[in-house]
Design a protein around this motif. Structure first.
Motif, PDB file in Angstrom:
ATOM      1  N   GLU A  87      -7.610   4.033  -6.941  1.00 38.96           N
ATOM      2  CA  GLU A  87      -8.176   3.916  -5.594  1.00 38.96           C
ATOM      3  C   GLU A  87      -9.332   2.924  -5.597  1.00 38.96           C
ATOM      4  O   GLU A  87     -10.102   2.864  -6.548  1.00 38.96           O
ATOM      5  N   THR A  88      -9.433   2.168  -4.512  1.00 39.00           N
ATOM      6  CA  THR A  88     -10.532   1.215  -4.387  1.00 39.00           C
ATOM      7  C   THR A  88     -10.772   0.955  -2.899  1.00 39.00           C
ATOM      8  O   THR A  88     -10.281   1.724  -2.051  1.00 39.00           O
ATOM      9  N   GLN A 123      -6.234  12.042  -7.009  1.00 40.23           N
ATOM     10  CA  GLN A 123      -7.030  12.694  -5.971  1.00 40.23           C
ATOM     11  C   GLN A 123      -7.990  13.665  -6.675  1.00 40.23           C
ATOM     12  O   GLN A 123      -7.550  14.474  -7.488  1.00 40.23           O
ATOM     13  N   THR A 148      -4.177  10.797   2.228  1.00 40.03           N
ATOM     14  CA  THR A 148      -3.190  11.182   1.214  1.00 40.03           C
ATOM     15  C   THR A 148      -2.508  12.484   1.635  1.00 40.03           C
ATOM     16  O   THR A 148      -2.994  13.213   2.499  1.00 40.03           O
ATOM     17  N   GLN A 170       0.813  -1.218   0.000  1.00 41.57           N
ATOM     18  CA  GLN A 170       0.000   0.000   0.000  1.00 41.57           C
ATOM     19  C   GLN A 170       0.847   1.269   0.000  1.00 41.57           C
ATOM     20  O   GLN A 170       0.437   2.297  -0.534  1.00 41.57           O
ATOM     21  N   PHE A 199      -0.258   6.853  -6.612  1.00 31.93           N
ATOM     22  CA  PHE A 199      -1.515   7.609  -6.732  1.00 31.93           C
ATOM     23  C   PHE A 199      -1.263   9.095  -6.479  1.00 31.93           C
ATOM     24  O   PHE A 199      -1.757   9.968  -7.211  1.00 31.93           O
ATOM     25  N   THR A 219      -5.857   5.627   6.083  1.00 30.77           N
ATOM     26  CA  THR A 219      -5.330   6.035   4.784  1.00 30.77           C
ATOM     27  C   THR A 219      -5.676   7.500   4.518  1.00 30.77           C
ATOM     28  O   THR A 219      -6.828   7.847   4.313  1.00 30.77           O
ATOM     29  N   GLN A 272       0.178   3.916  -2.872  1.00 31.44           N
ATOM     30  CA  GLN A 272      -0.345   5.247  -2.544  1.00 31.44           C
ATOM     31  C   GLN A 272       0.597   6.335  -3.068  1.00 31.44           C
ATOM     32  O   GLN A 272       0.149   7.386  -3.538  1.00 31.44           O
ATOM     33  N   PHE A 290      -5.380   0.992  -2.455  1.00 31.85           N
ATOM     34  CA  PHE A 290      -4.939   1.277  -3.822  1.00 31.85           C
ATOM     35  C   PHE A 290      -4.461  -0.009  -4.492  1.00 31.85           C
ATOM     36  O   PHE A 290      -3.904  -0.896  -3.838  1.00 31.85           O
ATOM     37  N   ARG A 308     -10.361   1.936   2.587  1.00 31.70           N
ATOM     38  CA  ARG A 308      -9.756   2.557   1.416  1.00 31.70           C
ATOM     39  C   ARG A 308      -8.382   1.937   1.122  1.00 31.70           C
ATOM     40  O   ARG A 308      -7.595   1.692   2.035  1.00 31.70           O
ATOM     41  N   ALA A 354     -12.044  -1.143  -9.261  1.00 36.05           N
ATOM     42  CA  ALA A 354     -11.057  -0.096  -9.553  1.00 36.05           C
ATOM     43  C   ALA A 354     -10.915   0.114 -11.052  1.00 36.05           C
ATOM     44  O   ALA A 354     -10.738   1.240 -11.522  1.00 36.05           O
TER      45      ALA A 354
END
Lengths: 448, 526
Positions: free
Chosen positions: A298-299, B504, B18, A108, A115, B16, A112, A308, A306, B496
């Motif tokens: 993302e999923t 984002q 970001t 992850q 992402f 999680t 991330q 990725f 949450r 996904a």
């Protein structure tokens, strides 16, 4: 001596016994005698760690690094400051030593980062979708050429001579494989892409048109009309951009390009004599299922948490094999991480401030040098000048520990006396003044 | 439930979030150097039409919080420095720490790629030495370090093949790849403008010679082969394969992903290959970086040499008894041209050269010996009762550095698939093997332990696999629902792909900056 192994003699005996072999030789029985190497490799014997360090250090000292001179060389890679933060994070084993995140539950962190990186590239370029990195700049340009081929099947790629010479050559190399030809169009007398010549080269068989902003000479192109001309016959418009200028220059998504690509070295990556760095690739939404490279999406997991994953993998070689839209597998994840950490460090305001600083110092430097400009129009981080006695300038400046820039003549016979001068936040006014003194010496010696 | 018997791998500990969600207007890490030149208004420097109206929405976060963010993310990764990583075909061997140190020397890390050759002699000598070492390992005389990864090396190989045939006035249209090939091979074939022709596999796991003889003809440009192949088997017929391919006038390409099995034992050049790529991030210890950087140098025979990419490192003997001088040769009239910018992933070359220096010729041989010993030992242990009947070996021959098991037995006997076994292994803190590749084997598991694992780690893996299978015999649901102890559990990959969220979402209305900060106002007013 293989010091990174840990098989003792007694381990070996026990393991061979388990295998049911009398010797390792039996295990190698499938290798026919005629293809066996019947001698030792002709390589020096192994060294201690101390010896390796000293040997590599001796080689390194025979290079003149950017720490040992004041360098104004750019030409696609630039002497920017890399904050300590970047090394500290990229040297963490958890980022340094895993591979591609095929098992998302234990990857992850890397996913991330991808992402977040895709988001940053999308923000910088103003295009909705971006991948998680390609190898580097020029091969990313070439990959966009392949996308165009898959998209419209046309046979001609038109490239402005403002596109980096390495990008043009790489594009030609790739295009010979996938069956397109590259036609270059000239720069005008102001070092900008010649709009008329570009427009004239574009026809119904044009698959894609390649621009660069700022172009290789540092010129900020008047990009709108060029893109408009590029798209007139339905060709894809691909623009190479320098991400560190995108705090102050219009994002390519706003001038309507289909694909924006570029070299990521300026974002927190070392010079490293040319690599590894990373390439980036952003595109209009309609190319999402055709673009190359890894993409994180993302999923949620089975508990609704949450997370990725690598997504849209039906584009990729490990799933679709000959139907893949590109062959790339290993890319530049760690370098993209460095880019992401750097962009987080720079932040929303920093990228603008840095861009402004570069633009002002670049403007100052062009004035201070007092040499004839090849590209007198707007520039932001690099500019080209004609030097009356380039050899002498190179020699006198280098004796003083200053590297004045990149000789344009090696790529542009049309500018035999051209010098490309790059500015970063590391080049202070004092550095620029020092170069200007050498420039004044060659300028004053040659009668106008 | 038996899931409580295993120790979980510590999740990152945070939800999680970001980096963008940590952003607050006004926070910053970067402080710009002072503006020491006249502050010309930006609108005088760049026309309005080319200027950005609004700053890109990069995060606004302080340095301590950036550090925590990425440190916490790192803890959600499983990595080679933490545990066993038998990912087949990827050669997850130890990445020596000294390599990182020597790569960071300023003379390497801070060397500009456009530095003139006379001021980059150390770098060019290093590249020349690395090239010579790789040539010796490959048994082929000429090397280009330029390709950036294995797949880039493959593309180079096929473009070289095209140039070679074009030069002889006999262009060709097809490239043969075995059905066991890495996915990159057929994908590369298409990128290089050729048609893919698949060649079958014989019952012993090698190339089906009859099929090859049928398909190798005057239109065949190349056969791309991995040897040992992706089943971990050395193709005993390699000399005959080379003869068939060369009789057809085609080139023989060596996918070097599996070179770790044969260093100092058997050389691709001696097997008859014309073009070889190396994966420096596999065989030569460059860290995998979460998916790169790597490097994919190629070695070629004399007949392919004229077409090698530009630039090439050349050694010039000044002829006066002094040391050789190194240069980059850009001329090369028959070259396929560049494959990328500058001269390649030099930082990777430094690490791999350091690795070769550390091991030496004898050490490379020992590494391959140990890789093969480890693989055969692990294969034998995984054939033990309690495991072997559920995960039978796909081709029962001595393997090289890796081997393939089939999860067919487990699916039939226990009702768990290879995917379930792989996911349950995550709870045991080992990285699963490569799964569902090669495609030839049903429910495949491709296992490559590498030479740097001690016997105890291999034994530990065997016990983990045994525990997963024993548990599945009692209750297959445990494996079907695994993993349980990872930062996230099984993820919705189909969702996904169906509704891709690949960035984002942009903030609907971006909050204004802190009006008290003059620099922010300047930036915001662009």
């Amino acid at each position: 001596m293989s010091r990174y192994t840990s098989i003792t003699d007694s381990d070996r005996r026990a393991m061979l016994e388990t295998i049911g072999a009398g010797s390792l030789e039996e295990v190698f029985a499938d290798i026919p005698a005629e293809v066996r190497l019947d001698r030792d490799l002709e390589l020096p014997p192994g060294m201690s760690e101390l010896e390796v360090t000293e040997h590599l250090s001796a080689l390194a000292t025979r290079n003149r690094s950017a720490d040992e001179e004041v360098t104004f060389v750019g030409a696609g890679m630039y002497d920017h400051y890399v904050p300590a933060l970047v090394d500290s994070i990229t040297q963490r084993s958890e980022f340094l030593t895993p591979y591609t995140p095929y098992q998302p539950e234990i990857s992850q962190g890397g996913l991330q980062v991808m992402f977040e990186f895709q988001t940053a590239v999308s923000e910088l370029t103003g295009l909705p979708v971006a991948n998680a990195s390609l190898y580097e700049g020029p091969s990313s340009v070439a990959s966009a050429g392949y996308l165009a081929k898959l998209e419209n099947g046309r046979g001609k790629l038109v490239a402005s001579r403002g596109l980096h010479p390495h990008s043009r050559e790489t594009l030609s190399t790739y295009a010979r494989g996938f069956g397109s030809r590259v036609e270059e169009t000239p720069l005008d007398e102001r070092g900008a892409t010649d709009l008329e010549a570009l427009a004239a080269a574009i026809d119904d068989d044009t698959s894609a048109v390649f621009l660069q902003q700022p172009n290789f000479l540092g010129t900020v192109e008047e990009i709108g009309p060029l893109v408009e001309a590029a798209k007139r016959t339905g060709a894809l418009c691909v623009c190479a951009v320098d991400p560190l200028t995108l705090g102050i220059l219009k994002p390519p998504g706003e001038y309507g390009v289909d694909v924006a690509v570029g070299e990521g070295q300026t974002l927190g990556n070392r010079l490293d004599f040319g690599g590894p760095s990373f390439g980036f690739y952003a595109a209009a939404e309609r190319y999402l299922r055709k673009m190359p490279g890894r993409i994180a999406g993302e999923t949620v997991d089975v508990d609704g948490k949450r997370g990725f994953v690598l997504t849209l993998q039906t584009r990729e070689q490990h799933i679709r094999r000959e139907k893949a839209t590109h062959n790339i597998c290993t890319s530049q994840a760690l370098n993209a991480l460095a880019g992401m950490v750097y962009l987080a460090w720079l932040g929303r305001r920093g990228i603008v401030e840095l861009g402004e600083l570069m633009a002002r110092r670049t403007d100052y430097a062009r004035e201070a040098l007092g040499l004839e400009a090849i590209n007198p129009g707007p520039v932001v981080r690099e500019f080209a000048v004609r030097v009356p006695d380039l050899d002498r300038l190179m020699e006198s400046a280098r004796e003083d520990g200053v590297n004045p820039g990149y000789r344009l003549g090696q790529d542009y016979p049309e500018y035999p006396d051209g010098l490309l001068v790059a500015i970063t936040e590391r080049r202070t006014r004092a550095d620029i003044d020092r170069l200007a003194r050498h420039a004044a010496a060659v300028r004053d010696e040659v009668p106008a | 439930m038996s899931q409580s018997k295993v120790i979980g791998f510590a999740p990152g500990g945070e939800d999680t979030v970001t980096i963008y969600e940590r952003s607050q207007p006004g926070r910053r890490a970067f402080v710009a150097p002072p503006i020491d030149v006249p502050e010309a208004p930006l609108e005088e420097l760049i026309p309005q039409s080319e200027r950005r109206a609004e700053a890109p929405a990069l995060p606004e976060v302080s340095e301590p919080e950036i550090v925590r963010h990425f440190n916490n993310l790192s803890k959600n990764n499983f990595d080679l420095d933490t545990g066993f990583y038998p990912l087949g075909s990827c050669t997850m061997k130890h990445n020596p720490k000294v390599n990182e140190r020597v790569a960071a020397f300023p003379g390497h890390a801070r060397l500009h790629p456009a530095q003139e050759a006379r001021y980059a002699q150390g770098a060019l000598e290093l590249m020349s030495r690395l090239g010579r070492a790789l040539a010796e390992v490959a048994g082929l005389p000429h090397v280009s370090l330029q390709p950036s990864a294995g797949s880039h090396g493959e593309l180079a190989g096929l473009l070289l093949t095209r140039a070679y045939h074009d030069d002889r006035g006999e262009p060709r249209t097809k490239v043969l790849t075995p059905d066991t090939a890495h996915g990159t091979n057929p994908a590369t074939v298409r990128m290089a403008g050729y048609e893919v022709v698949k060649v079958g596999t014989a019952p012993d796991g090698g190339v089906d010679l009859d099929d090859l003889r049928r398909k190798a003809d005057g239109e065949t440009a190349c056969l791309m082969l991995t040897n040992p192949n992706t089943l971990g088997l050395f193709d005993r017929n390699i000399s005959e394969i080379a003869r068939i391919v060369h009789d057809a006038g085609a080139t023989l390409y060596y996918d070097g992903a599996n070179l770790n099995a044969v260093m100092g034992i058997s050389r691709p050049g001696d097997m008859g290959f014309d073009i070889v790529h190396f994966n420096l991030h596999k065989t030569f210890s460059q860290p995998h970086g979460g998916g790169g950087p790597g490097a994919g140098p190629i070695a070629v025979s004399d007949r392919i040499e004229p077409f090698l990419p530009r630039p090439q490192v050349v050694e010039v003997d000044p002829g006066n008894g002094t040391a050789p001088v190194y240069d980059l040769d850009l001329v090369r009239p028959k070259s396929i041209g560049r494959l990328r910018g500058f001269a390649g992933n030099f930082g990777v070359f430094v690490r791999s050269y350091a690795y070769i220096c550390s091991l030496g010729g004898d050490g490379l041989r020992e590494a391959s010996d140990a890789a093969v010993l480890n693989a055969n030992y692990l294969k034998a242990r995984l054939a033990e009762p309690g495991i072997g009947e559920h995960l039978p070996i796909a081709f029962d021959r001595p393997c090289m550095h890796e081997f393939v098991l089939s999860g067919q037995g487990a699916r039939r006997n226990l009702g768990v698939k290879t995917l379930d076994i792989a996911k349950r292994l995550l709870d045991h803190r080992v990285h699963p093997p490569t799964v569902y590749f090669p495609l030839l084997v049903d429910e495949a598991m491709l296992i490559e332990p590498t030479e740097t694992e001690p016997k105890e780690r291999l034994d530990g893996f065997v016990e983990a696999v045994r525990a997963v299978l024993e548990e599945a015999a009692e209750d297959p649901e445990v494996a079907r629902g695994a993993p349980y102890t990872t930062p996230v559990r099984r993820l919705d990959e189909a969702g996904a792909a169906r509704r891709p969220v690949v960035r984002q979402p942009p903030a609907g209305a971006e909050p204004p900056g802190d009006p008290g900060d003059a620099r922010q106002v300047t930036s915001g007013s662009l």
